[in-house]
Structures are given as C-alpha cells and as structure tokens.
Design an enzyme around this catalytic site. Structure first.
Site, PDB file in Angstrom:
ATOM      1  N   SER A 151       0.840  -1.202   0.000  1.00  0.00           N
ATOM      2  CA  SER A 151       0.000   0.000   0.000  1.00  0.00           C
ATOM      3  C   SER A 151       0.871   1.245   0.000  1.00  0.00           C
ATOM      4  O   SER A 151       2.031   1.224   0.437  1.00  0.00           O
ATOM      5  CB  SER A 151      -0.893   0.008   1.245  1.00  0.00           C
ATOM      6  OG  SER A 151      -1.558   1.238   1.410  1.00  0.00           O
ATOM      7  N   TYR A 183      -2.051  -0.921  10.529  1.00  0.00           N
ATOM      8  CA  TYR A 183      -2.171  -1.365   9.133  1.00  0.00           C
ATOM      9  C   TYR A 183      -0.955  -0.925   8.323  1.00  0.00           C
ATOM     10  O   TYR A 183      -0.371  -1.717   7.572  1.00  0.00           O
ATOM     11  CB  TYR A 183      -3.452  -0.787   8.540  1.00  0.00           C
ATOM     12  CG  TYR A 183      -3.655  -1.014   7.062  1.00  0.00           C
ATOM     13  CD1 TYR A 183      -4.179  -2.221   6.599  1.00  0.00           C
ATOM     14  CD2 TYR A 183      -3.351  -0.020   6.131  1.00  0.00           C
ATOM     15  CE1 TYR A 183      -4.383  -2.427   5.243  1.00  0.00           C
ATOM     16  CE2 TYR A 183      -3.556  -0.223   4.779  1.00  0.00           C
ATOM     17  CZ  TYR A 183      -4.076  -1.423   4.331  1.00  0.00           C
ATOM     18  OH  TYR A 183      -4.278  -1.619   2.990  1.00  0.00           O
TER      19      TYR A 183
END
Length: 295
Positions: A190, A203
């Site tokens: 990401s 995360y």
C-alpha cells in the site's frame, strides 16, 4: 490495427468526491456502495496473457481481489479465491464473473489468521489444480483509529498482524513446493507503507513489512525461477472503505488525480506481474497511487 478511440482523461475516468457519507459493518458489501465499484465487469478485455495458469487469490470476493479474479479469468487463468463465511454472497458474484469468462472458479472459506486453514487452502488448490502458478496475497484487515495508538486494542493489533502478515507468510511457505519455475507470488502492499496515515498506524506498519518481505523473498527464490513482486495501491474504492473509515465523503481526494482508484484500475498491474511480459522483474514494488510519489 491502431485504435481510433481517443484516450480518456484519467482525472475524469471515474467518479470523483465528494461522495455521500457511507457506513457499513465490517467486512462491508459492494451492493450498497455509491458510486458502485468498477471491477472491470464491462471494460476488461483479455488477450491470453495467462492462458492455462492456475491461480490463488486471497480476499478474492470483492474489491481489488474481485477485479484481479475477473482480469485473470479473462486472460485465461483458473481461479481459486478465498473469502470469509460472511462474504459468501460477494464470493458468489465473483465466481459468476470468472465462470462467464469460461474459466474454473473455486471459492474457499478461509480465515488466513489460522495456520491450519492456510495449509488446507493450499492443499485444496493443489488437489484441484495440480500446481499453483500464481499466488496473490491480497486479503487484508484495517480499522481506522483517529484517537491514536491508545485506541488500538491488542485484539485489533493481533487481527491486523495475523491477517496481513502471518497469513501471507504461511501461504507462501506452504505453497512454494507447488509453484514451478516460471511461477510468481504477488503481494498487495500500500501507499501506507511509505506515507503512513496516523489513524491507520497498525495497518501501515504491516504494509511496510510486506515491502521488505517481498524484496527479501524475491532474492531467495530467484535461483528457483520464481518471481516475487508487490503492488502498492493508493486509495481504492472498495467495501473496506465504508466498513473501516469514519469519513467516506472525501475519500481519495488527496491523490494528485483528485479521486480514488476503482478496483479495475489495479488489476492490470497484477496481470502484468503474473505474465511472461514481466519475466525479468522480481523484487519490485509497482506503485499505483494516482500520482502520489513514493520512494
């Protein structure tokens, strides 16, 4: 023959915020989303890049995973996709799209936080397909905590770590004896790996670890002819967003293109990395961030 179709402005290609506020319980569902996500149902055209490949996609029921499954099938691949029990309806929709492309679709309930389930998943894939040509580690969990690190419970932290890291590790370890030379592993990292948002601290740290894991495993497996790469999406309009983010109205507005990506815009990166066109590419992180610069 050259196409006479004019190129489309990426700024205007898909819906732009402001969106209406949307709230869903985790894991989120595609149906209520406004605007509806585009998985390439009407747009993706295959050209045989993955003919006959046997593929496994975790989190393949919706979002980026569904778009990858659609693209892989239309490129000629059979697809085993994982989902959680509560995502069965979403998985059925993906199965229909894969089968409409004339390929096999095998939905499997699997919580990748559990090592035994990961092993069983790979065993099932091998029993059905005989081998695994492409393993896509796409499933992930996030939950926004705007109040900072003090709001991240040990339960949440453990779920994020086990879903995003442990599952990927177990699946790679178990699948490797069944991935032939020429096969590949593709992980989903990401933009958060490089530009962490404070409200997604746990995360983001897993996505940074995925970058390191990808680069290290790529070096380890290069002599065996197995390539390992990752895709780093920016903001993507998937069910995870209304299920985990407190504000959906301006989601994606921060990208230089001024909008979030649609899942269909991520799938070609996975197709390319899985294909023979990427035969000299391993240990690479392909950024798909809408213009946000990354290292």
């Amino acid at each position: 023959m050259a196409s006479s179709e004019a190129p489309q402005d990426p700024n205007q290609l898909h819906p732009r915020p402001d969106f209406r506020q949307q709230d869903q319980a985790h894991p989120g569902w595609t149906g209520p989303m406004d605007p509806p996500p585009d998985h390439g149902e009407e747009s993706y055209r295959g050209s045989g890049l993955l003919d006959g490949r046997k593929t496994v996609i975790t989190g393949g029921d919706s979002g980026i995973g569904r778009a990858i499954a659609v693209a892989f099938a239309r490129e000629g691949a059979d697809v085993l996709l994982t989902h959680l029990p509560e995502e069965e309806q979403e998985a059925r929709a993906t199965v229909r799209l894969v089968e409409q492309a004339g390929r096999r679709a095998l939905p499997v309930v699997c919580d990748i936080r559990d090592e035994k389930q990961c092993r069983s998943l790979i065993e099932h894939a091998v029993s059905e397909f005989g081998r695994i040509d492409v393993l896509v580690n796409n499933a992930a969990y996030q939950m926004s905590q705007p109040d900072g690190i003090s709001a991240i419970s040990t339960e949440q932290f453990d779920r994020v770590m086990r879903t995003n890291l442990y599952g990927m590790f177990w699946l790679c370890k178990t699948a490797l004896p069944h991935i032939p030379a020429g096969g590949s592993i593709i992980n989903t990292t990401s933009v958060q790996a490089y530009k962490p948002s404070p409200h997604l601290l746990d995360y983001a740290m897993t996505k940074g670890a995925i970058v390191t894991f990808t680069q290290g495993l790529a070096q380890m497996l290069a002599p065996d002819g197995i390539r390992v790469n990752a895709v780093a999406p920016g903001p993507v309009w998937t069910p995870l967003i209304p299920a985990t983010m407190p504000d959906t109205t301006e989601f994606g507005k921060q990208s230089p293109l001024g909008r979030p990506a649609q899942p269909a815009e991520m799938a070609p990166a996975y197709v390319f990395l899985a294909s023979a066109s990427a035969s000299f590419i391993t240990g690479e992180i392909m950024n798909a961030t809408g213009g946000t610069p990354l290292p």
